[in-house]
Scaffold this motif. Structure first.
Motif, PDB file in Angstrom:
ATOM      1  N   LEU A  38       0.781  -1.163   0.089  1.00 27.59           N
ATOM      2  CA  LEU A  38      -0.028  -0.101  -0.035  1.00 27.59           C
ATOM      3  C   LEU A  38       0.991   1.198  -0.032  1.00 27.59           C
ATOM      4  CD1 LEU A  38      -2.792  -0.974   2.741  1.00 27.59           C
ATOM      5  CD2 LEU A  38      -2.845  -1.134   0.349  1.00 27.59           C
ATOM      6  N   VAL A  39       0.381   2.266  -0.430  1.00 24.71           N
ATOM      7  CA  VAL A  39       0.964   3.557  -0.380  1.00 24.71           C
ATOM      8  C   VAL A  39       0.173   4.671   0.125  1.00 24.71           C
ATOM      9  CG1 VAL A  39       2.411   3.237  -2.617  1.00 24.71           C
ATOM     10  CG2 VAL A  39       0.091   4.254  -2.652  1.00 24.71           C
ATOM     11  N   ASP A 130      -5.537  -8.194   7.610  1.00 26.66           N
ATOM     12  CA  ASP A 130      -6.071  -8.255   8.636  1.00 26.66           C
ATOM     13  C   ASP A 130      -5.611  -7.105   9.692  1.00 26.66           C
ATOM     14  OD1 ASP A 130      -3.808  -9.639   9.478  1.00 26.66           O
ATOM     15  OD2 ASP A 130      -4.747 -11.158  10.328  1.00 26.66           O
ATOM     16  N   SER A 131      -4.560  -6.437   9.198  1.00 30.48           N
ATOM     17  CA  SER A 131      -4.044  -5.284  10.039  1.00 30.48           C
ATOM     18  C   SER A 131      -3.874  -4.150   9.089  1.00 30.48           C
ATOM     19  CB  SER A 131      -2.910  -5.664  10.546  1.00 30.48           C
ATOM     20  OG  SER A 131      -1.795  -6.050   9.815  1.00 30.48           O
ATOM     21  N   LEU A 132      -4.659  -3.823   8.236  1.00 27.53           N
ATOM     22  CA  LEU A 132      -4.648  -2.600   7.528  1.00 27.53           C
ATOM     23  C   LEU A 132      -4.855  -1.332   8.154  1.00 27.53           C
ATOM     24  CD1 LEU A 132      -6.958  -3.624   4.418  1.00 27.53           C
ATOM     25  CD2 LEU A 132      -4.487  -3.744   4.353  1.00 27.53           C
ATOM     26  N   LEU A 137      -8.530   2.806   1.926  1.00 25.99           N
ATOM     27  CA  LEU A 137      -9.773   3.206   1.307  1.00 25.99           C
ATOM     28  C   LEU A 137     -10.591   1.913   1.320  1.00 25.99           C
ATOM     29  CD1 LEU A 137      -8.491   4.882  -1.815  1.00 25.99           C
ATOM     30  CD2 LEU A 137      -9.670   6.024  -0.048  1.00 25.99           C
ATOM     31  N   PRO A 138     -12.045   2.181   1.446  1.00 30.65           N
ATOM     32  CA  PRO A 138     -12.658   0.750   1.514  1.00 30.65           C
ATOM     33  C   PRO A 138     -12.553  -0.109   0.071  1.00 30.65           C
ATOM     34  CG  PRO A 138     -14.001   2.681   1.959  1.00 30.65           C
ATOM     35  CD  PRO A 138     -12.700   3.238   1.467  1.00 30.65           C
ATOM     36  N   LEU A 143     -10.475  -5.342  -1.940  1.00 30.68           N
ATOM     37  CA  LEU A 143      -9.398  -6.228  -2.736  1.00 30.68           C
ATOM     38  C   LEU A 143      -8.336  -6.687  -2.093  1.00 30.68           C
ATOM     39  CD1 LEU A 143      -9.488  -3.367  -5.600  1.00 30.68           C
ATOM     40  CD2 LEU A 143     -10.176  -5.673  -5.796  1.00 30.68           C
ATOM     41  N   CYS A 144      -7.757  -6.011  -0.957  1.00 26.29           N
ATOM     42  CA  CYS A 144      -6.758  -6.733  -0.313  1.00 26.29           C
ATOM     43  C   CYS A 144      -6.954  -8.019   0.179  1.00 26.29           C
ATOM     44  CB  CYS A 144      -6.187  -5.780   0.913  1.00 26.29           C
ATOM     45  SG  CYS A 144      -5.308  -4.308   0.194  1.00 26.29           S
ATOM     46  N   GLN A 145      -8.248  -8.057   1.156  1.00 27.54           N
ATOM     47  CA  GLN A 145      -8.778  -9.383   1.527  1.00 27.54           C
ATOM     48  C   GLN A 145      -9.128 -10.295   0.475  1.00 27.54           C
ATOM     49  OE1 GLN A 145      -9.148 -10.038   5.128  1.00 27.54           O
ATOM     50  NE2 GLN A 145      -8.894 -11.656   4.126  1.00 27.54           N
TER      51      GLN A 145
END
Length: 155
Positions: A38-39, A130-132, A137-138, A143-145
């Motif tokens: 992520l950035v 699980d630790s974003l 952003l929602p 997308l990450c999950q």
């Protein structure tokens, strides 16, 4: 939203209607094990948020070319861009009346990312879904999950 028009109801009950400028963009879904890159960027009011690397695609570029350019500009990285995995919409507060439709590509970086503050990228971080960070952003959370669930065989 139909044909570039948007309507929304304000808390006062007044209906606001307007036009928006659609913008094409491309984002990179870069994973390593169970982590996603992520950035950290900033909204126009200075509030930080976390998103996937990438950005707008110029009129003379296709989405893959635009994403490669954005990754060089934002993170100083060359990349391998694979297939598109998703899309999402984002309404910009820094570009009045602009809504981007981002195509998200699975990517691999060919070097370590180095955030370019001049391009509005203040940090790059590998994060487990699980630790974003709270300001992710929602659309990016989802997308990450989904990416990690897919990689681990969860549905």
């Amino acid at each position: 939203m139909v044909n570039g028009s948007a309507s929304r109801q304000e808390s006062t009950g007044e209906l606001l209607t307007g036009r928006f400028e659609p913008r094409s963009g491309a984002k990179a879904l870069v994973t390593s094990g169970h982590a996603v890159l992520l950035v950290r960027e900033r909204h126009s009011d200075g509030t930080p948020f976390w998103t996937l690397p990438g950005g707008g695609v110029c009129a003379h570029e296709n989405p893959v070319e635009g994403l490669r350019r954005e990754l060089v500009e934002e993170l100083g990285c060359r990349s391998r861009v694979d297939d598109p995995v998703s899309t999402f919409w984002y309404a910009h507060d820094s570009h009045e009346a602009t809504v981007s439709m981002y195509t998200v590509f699975e990517c691999s970086l060919l070097s370590e990312p180095v955030p370019n503050h001049g391009e509005g990228v203040f940090e790059a971080r590998w994060v487990e879904p699980d630790s974003l960070p709270p300001a992710t952003l929602p659309q990016v959370r989802y997308l990450c999950q989904a990416a990690v669930d897919s990689a681990t065989g969860k549905d």
